[in-house]
Design an enzyme around this catalytic site. Structure first.
Site, PDB file in Angstrom:
ATOM      1  N   HIS A 286       0.830  -1.220   0.000  1.00 16.86           N
ATOM      2  CA  HIS A 286       0.000   0.000   0.000  1.00 16.86           C
ATOM      3  C   HIS A 286       0.862   1.267   0.000  1.00 16.86           C
ATOM      4  O   HIS A 286       0.507   2.267   0.637  1.00 16.86           O
ATOM      5  CB  HIS A 286      -0.951   0.025   1.199  1.00 16.86           C
TER       6      HIS A 286
ATOM      7  N   ASN B  16     -10.302  -2.796   2.515  1.00 13.50           N
ATOM      8  CA  ASN B  16     -10.008  -2.803   1.075  1.00 13.50           C
ATOM      9  C   ASN B  16     -11.290  -2.546   0.292  1.00 13.50           C
ATOM     10  O   ASN B  16     -12.382  -2.535   0.858  1.00 13.50           O
ATOM     11  CB  ASN B  16      -9.448  -4.166   0.658  1.00 13.50           C
TER      12      ASN B  16
HETATM   13 FE1  HDE Z   1      -2.553  -4.815   5.368  1.00 18.88          FE
HETATM   14  N1  HDE Z   1      -0.761  -4.069   5.874  1.00 18.88           N
HETATM   15  N2  HDE Z   1      -1.926  -6.666   5.874  1.00 18.88           N
HETATM   16  N3  HDE Z   1      -4.289  -5.660   4.699  1.00 18.88           N
HETATM   17  N4  HDE Z   1      -3.195  -3.043   4.797  1.00 18.88           N
HETATM   18  C1  HDE Z   1      -0.389  -2.782   5.748  1.00 18.88           C
HETATM   19  O1  HDE Z   1       0.737  -1.493   7.362  1.00 18.88           O
HETATM   20  C2  HDE Z   1      -0.850  -6.922   6.613  1.00 18.88           C
HETATM   21  C3  HDE Z   1      -4.632  -6.960   4.721  1.00 18.88           C
HETATM   22  C4  HDE Z   1      -4.437  -2.719   4.378  1.00 18.88           C
HETATM   23  O2  HDE Z   1      -3.233   3.499   4.022  1.00 18.88           O
HETATM   24  C5  HDE Z   1       0.937  -2.489   6.386  1.00 18.88           C
HETATM   25  O3  HDE Z   1       1.018   0.713   7.670  1.00 18.88           O
HETATM   26  C6  HDE Z   1      -0.783  -8.331   6.934  1.00 18.88           C
HETATM   27  C7  HDE Z   1      -6.039  -7.139   4.489  1.00 18.88           C
HETATM   28  C8  HDE Z   1      -4.491  -1.328   4.019  1.00 18.88           C
HETATM   29  O4  HDE Z   1      -1.563   3.327   5.432  1.00 18.88           O
HETATM   30  C9  HDE Z   1       1.329  -3.827   7.015  1.00 18.88           C
HETATM   31  C10 HDE Z   1      -1.862  -8.891   6.311  1.00 18.88           C
HETATM   32  C11 HDE Z   1      -6.517  -5.882   4.312  1.00 18.88           C
HETATM   33  C12 HDE Z   1      -3.212  -0.838   4.261  1.00 18.88           C
HETATM   34  C13 HDE Z   1       0.160  -4.710   6.610  1.00 18.88           C
HETATM   35  C14 HDE Z   1      -2.580  -7.841   5.661  1.00 18.88           C
HETATM   36  C15 HDE Z   1      -5.418  -4.971   4.425  1.00 18.88           C
HETATM   37  C16 HDE Z   1      -2.436  -1.930   4.755  1.00 18.88           C
HETATM   38  C17 HDE Z   1       1.954  -1.863   5.459  1.00 18.88           C
HETATM   39  C18 HDE Z   1      -2.253 -10.350   6.258  1.00 18.88           C
HETATM   40  C19 HDE Z   1      -7.962  -5.475   3.985  1.00 18.88           C
HETATM   41  C20 HDE Z   1      -2.715   0.564   4.026  1.00 18.88           C
HETATM   42  C21 HDE Z   1       2.036  -0.406   5.853  1.00 18.88           C
HETATM   43  C22 HDE Z   1      -2.583 -10.882   7.492  1.00 18.88           C
HETATM   44  C23 HDE Z   1      -8.882  -5.791   5.026  1.00 18.88           C
HETATM   45  C24 HDE Z   1      -2.951   1.467   5.191  1.00 18.88           C
HETATM   46  C25 HDE Z   1       1.236  -0.292   7.036  1.00 18.88           C
HETATM   47  C26 HDE Z   1      -2.551   2.882   4.860  1.00 18.88           C
HETATM   48  C27 HDE Z   1      -1.105  -1.816   5.153  1.00 18.88           C
HETATM   49  C28 HDE Z   1       0.090  -5.982   6.998  1.00 18.88           C
HETATM   50  C29 HDE Z   1      -3.726  -8.073   4.887  1.00 18.88           C
HETATM   51  C30 HDE Z   1      -5.593  -3.557   4.263  1.00 18.88           C
HETATM   52  C31 HDE Z   1       2.660  -4.399   6.619  1.00 18.88           C
HETATM   53  C32 HDE Z   1       0.290  -9.003   7.748  1.00 18.88           C
HETATM   54  C33 HDE Z   1      -6.811  -8.457   4.493  1.00 18.88           C
HETATM   55  C34 HDE Z   1      -5.676  -0.572   3.480  1.00 18.88           C
HETATM   56  O5  HDE Z   1       1.379  -3.752   8.420  1.00 18.88           O
END
Ligand code: HDE
Length: 709
Positions: free
Chosen positions: A88, A161
């Site tokens: 992201h 999302n």
């Molecule tokens: Fe994320 N995800 N994600 N994700 N995600 C990040 O956090 C992660 C997942 C989502 O505008 C990170 O600040 C893992 C699902 C958004 O700043 C990180 C898993 C969904 C954003 C991270 C998921 C999301 C992130 C990277 C699997 C939808 C952007 C930078 C278990 C429900 C937020 C940060 C923004 C960002 C980890 C899966 C949505 C690495 C481990 C499912 C919208 O922490």
């Protein structure tokens, strides 16, 4: 010594302090709001006399170490970047508010749902997942929809999302998924796209991703605008009321302007014409007072429903169809202010799934549990220390008090003698069992083990349900997207393995994709559990079935030439204003055109800078002379033939017929064309635009060869 140019010689012979004519030197000085000219200073506040030249020994001599102003300026510049988000990375955000439109006090004690009309500030960041910070907006990708609500009892982040399911069921696979999707590690390409071997290799070996694959191959991953996308919390969460009773909940954001996506061929071209298409759209909408709005919907259900539902409600690869649990609208989200500074706010905002408030709680969804660990962790790396909550965008807007202290960049430390509790100095805050957050007291037992629950074993049923819920046009887009992506995959065995999964979803889809790839039909993959093949279609899953009722918030491109009919142009712009449609004038020269009434109209785009892919519909308001001028212009021909191929509604004046001819579509005029003969045709045209696209044209347009029935 390097050759000295005549100019340098001359300067050397001149005075010791040289004004090289840099406009910053003396001429343009920043004035503050009071009109007083501010003096440039260093970070220490020392006034700066010369910001154009480093301190050096002699006019051509070496730079001096004591030049503290240069040292500070370059030092700071060298450290301007922070690590981009690992996923992201490319995002765009805006401020706004959330308003509770229906109290939920019987279901949750969360403060923001106690009173109808309660408003809290909101900050929303939209993003793509795979591309880096500078990647184009129209990459085929899931969009992040992260919402931070600054409630009176703490910050609540719904880090969602624009797709309600995810690729994987367990967070331990996230690094593998993202590694596979990102550029391949040896060559570092392709950028911001899943159309490559590693992605499809991983996916085809991960059957649980099949439902998500249907969503990402649909037009959901090429949204027309952030304003026309849905958002989803994805996981099942809990709402907990004052008595400690828990209700399961799924969160939905529904755009008031309806859903809309672009076509793939269009997306590819938008990325070239305007890589910032989505950013610009949000910026323009908010700056012009067209504030995007979403409804917050909740699906509420209890343990009994969870027990009888066909799938596990903790499985993030499943939805709960709205037909089974209807959506209850409880609030609205309005974005009405852009950030003052991109870095300070959009880049430094730190979302965290663990930011929740009393009355809201997690479920045991294994993906959510893993996310709860990850987000805090990633912020330490990205923002450099534990005090990122001191950055204004991340700080709560309600009172807060704790004994946490020190660390990098600490801005707020406890004052006074006691920095611990309990203490008998009578100092500092105390815990509050009545008001404080309490976790829902769920019973948990069982052996410690690494095991996927049997209830997570169905991977195809809802993939099929999604597919059969689409209109024919949308089904053909899914087939074409699969063919496109798999055609970029070099290994035939990976292509074939993917098609073997499609056979468990829909045989006709599998056949269309196999045919499009020129592939012999492989045997079907062996499912872990027999799919349910009669789940009924669900209308909310289609974009086309959930479009807008009007052309409001969309953009019309008016191709205008010198001598074009002024009354028709006026009628068209009046019809736009009435509908709430924005428009731009595209002309042969950016200075604009002179219409039949000899009045000048400025242009917003020169033709090759404003291709029709940037607009939702186009009007060709052309004079006979203009038609002759443009008949041989390649950009004009593309403008028209693309609008046609992308099934846009096209209005045209009589003289524009020659241009239709030049674009090779004169004999293809269909019901998606509206002739502009008299003033009232303008209103008729805008009404036709409400359908957004004239999809019936698609088979003739030649860009979408396959239509999976
Ligand atoms: Fe994320 N995800 N994600 N994700 N995600 C990040 O956090 C992660 C997942 C989502 O505008 C990170 O600040 C893992 C699902 C958004 O700043 C990180 C898993 C969904 C954003 C991270 C998921 C999301 C992130 C990277 C699997 C939808 C952007 C930078 C278990 C429900 C937020 C940060 C923004 C960002 C980890 C899966 C949505 C690495 C481990 C499912 C919208 O922490």
């Amino acid at each position: 010594m390097a050759k000295v140019t005549a100019q340098a010689q001359k300067t050397k012979r001149g005075s010791r302090t040289i004004d090289l004519g840099n406009p910053g030197n003396g001429g343009e000085t920043h004035q503050n709001a009071g009109g007083v000219i501010e003096t440039l200073t260093t970070q220490q506040g020392t006034p700066v006399a010369d910001d154009q030249n480093t301190l050096r020994q002699g006019a051509r001599g070496p730079a001096l170490l004591e030049d503290f102003h240069f040292r500070e300026k370059i030092f700071h510049f060298d450290h301007e970047r922070i690590p981009e988000r690992v996923v992201h990375a490319r995002g765009y955000a805006a401020h706004g508010f959330f308003e509770c439109t229906q109290a939920l006090s019987d279901i949750t004690r969360a403060d923001l749902f106690q009173r109808k009309g309660e408003r809290v500030p909101a900050f929303v960041r939209f993003s793509t997942v795979a591309g880096s910070k500078g990647s184009p907006d129209l990459a085929r990708d899931v969009r992040g929809f992260a919402v931070k609500l600054y409630t009176k009892e703490g910050n609540w982040d719904i880090v969602g999302n624009n797709i309600p399911v995810f690729f994987i069921q367990d967070a331990i696979k996230f690094p593998d998924l993202i590694h596979a999707a990102k550029p391949e590690p040896d060559r570092d390409f392709p950028q911001a796209q899943t159309a490559h071997d590693n992605f499809w290799d991983f996916i085809s070996l991960t059957p649980e991703s099949m439902h998500m694959v249907m969503w990402i191959m649909s037009d959901r991953t090429i949204p027309r605008s952030f304003r026309f996308m849905e958002g989803f919390g994805v996981h099942t969460f809990r709402l907990v009321n004052a008595k400690g009773k828990s209700t399961f909940v799924k969160f939905h954001w529904k755009p008031v302007l309806g859903l809309q996506s672009v076509a793939w061929n269009e997306a590819v071209k938008i990325n070239g014409a305007d890589p910032d298409f989505h950013r610009r759209d949000l910026w323009n909408a908010i700056q012009s007072g067209n504030f995007p709005e979403w409804q917050l919907g909740v699906q509420l259900f209890d343990d009994a429903f969870a027990a009888r539902f066909d799938f596990d409600v903790l499985d993030p690869t499943k939805i709960i169809p709205e037909e089974l649990v209807p959506i209850k609208v409880v609030g609205r989200l309005v974005l009405d202010r852009m950030v003052d500074n991109f870095f300070a706010e959009t880049e430094q905002v730190a979302f965290c799934t663990q930011n929740i408030v009393p009355g809201i709680d997690f479920s045991n969804d294994p993906l959510l549990q893993g996310r709860n660990f990850s987000y805090l962790d990633t912020q330490i790396k990205r923002l450099g220390g534990p005090n990122f909550t001191h950055i204004p965008i991340n700080a709560p807007k309600c009172p807060f008090a704790h004994f946490q202290q020190d660390g990098h960049m600490a801005m707020r430390n406890p004052v006074g003698r006691a920095n611990y509790e309990p203490n008998s100095w009578g100092a500092g805050p105390r815990e509050n069992p009545a008001k404080g957050f309490t976790s829902f007291a769920e019973e948990a037992e069982g052996p410690k083990q690494r095991l996927r629950s049997e209830t997570f074993a169905d991977h195809y049923s809802q993939a099929r349900q999604f597919y059969v819920s689409q209109t024919g046009v949308e089904q053909s887009h899914i087939a074409n997207a699969l063919i496109f992506e798999l055609s970029k995959v070099e290994r035939t065995d990976i292509r074939s393995r993917m098609v073997s999964h499609l056979r468990n979803i829909d045989e006709a889809l599998a056949a269309a994709v196999a045919d499009g790839l020129g592939l012999e039909m492989p045997p079907a993959a062996k499912p872990a559990r027999k799919p349910i093949s009669d789940l009924p279609p669900s209308a909310p899953l289609s974009i086309v079935k959930n479009g807008p009722q009007s052309f409001k918030g969309r953009k019309l491109g008016i191709l205008l030439t010198d001598g074009a009919d002024a009354t028709l142009f006026a009628a068209l712009t009046a019809a736009c204003d009435k509908e709430g449609t924005q428009y731009e004038v595209i002309a042969p020269k950016i200075a604009g055109v002179t219409l039949s009434d000899r009045k000048k109209v400025p242009a917003q785009q020169k033709i090759d800078g404003g291709p029709s892919v940037l607009y939702d519909a186009v009007a060709l308001v052309i004079s006979p002379k203009g038609a002759t001028l443009l008949a041989t212009d390649a950009a004009t021909k593309d403008f028209i033939s693309d609008a046609f191929a992308h099934c846009k509604v096209i209005a045209f004046t009589a003289a524009a017929a020659g241009l239709l001819q030049a674009a090779g579509i004169a004999d293809k005029v269909d019901a998606g064309f509206v002739p502009l003969k008299e003033d009232r045709d303008a209103a008729k045209f805008i009404k036709s635009c409400r359908a957004l696209r004239y999809w019936a044209r698609e088979k003739d347009a030649g860009v979408h060869p396959v239509n999976a029935k």
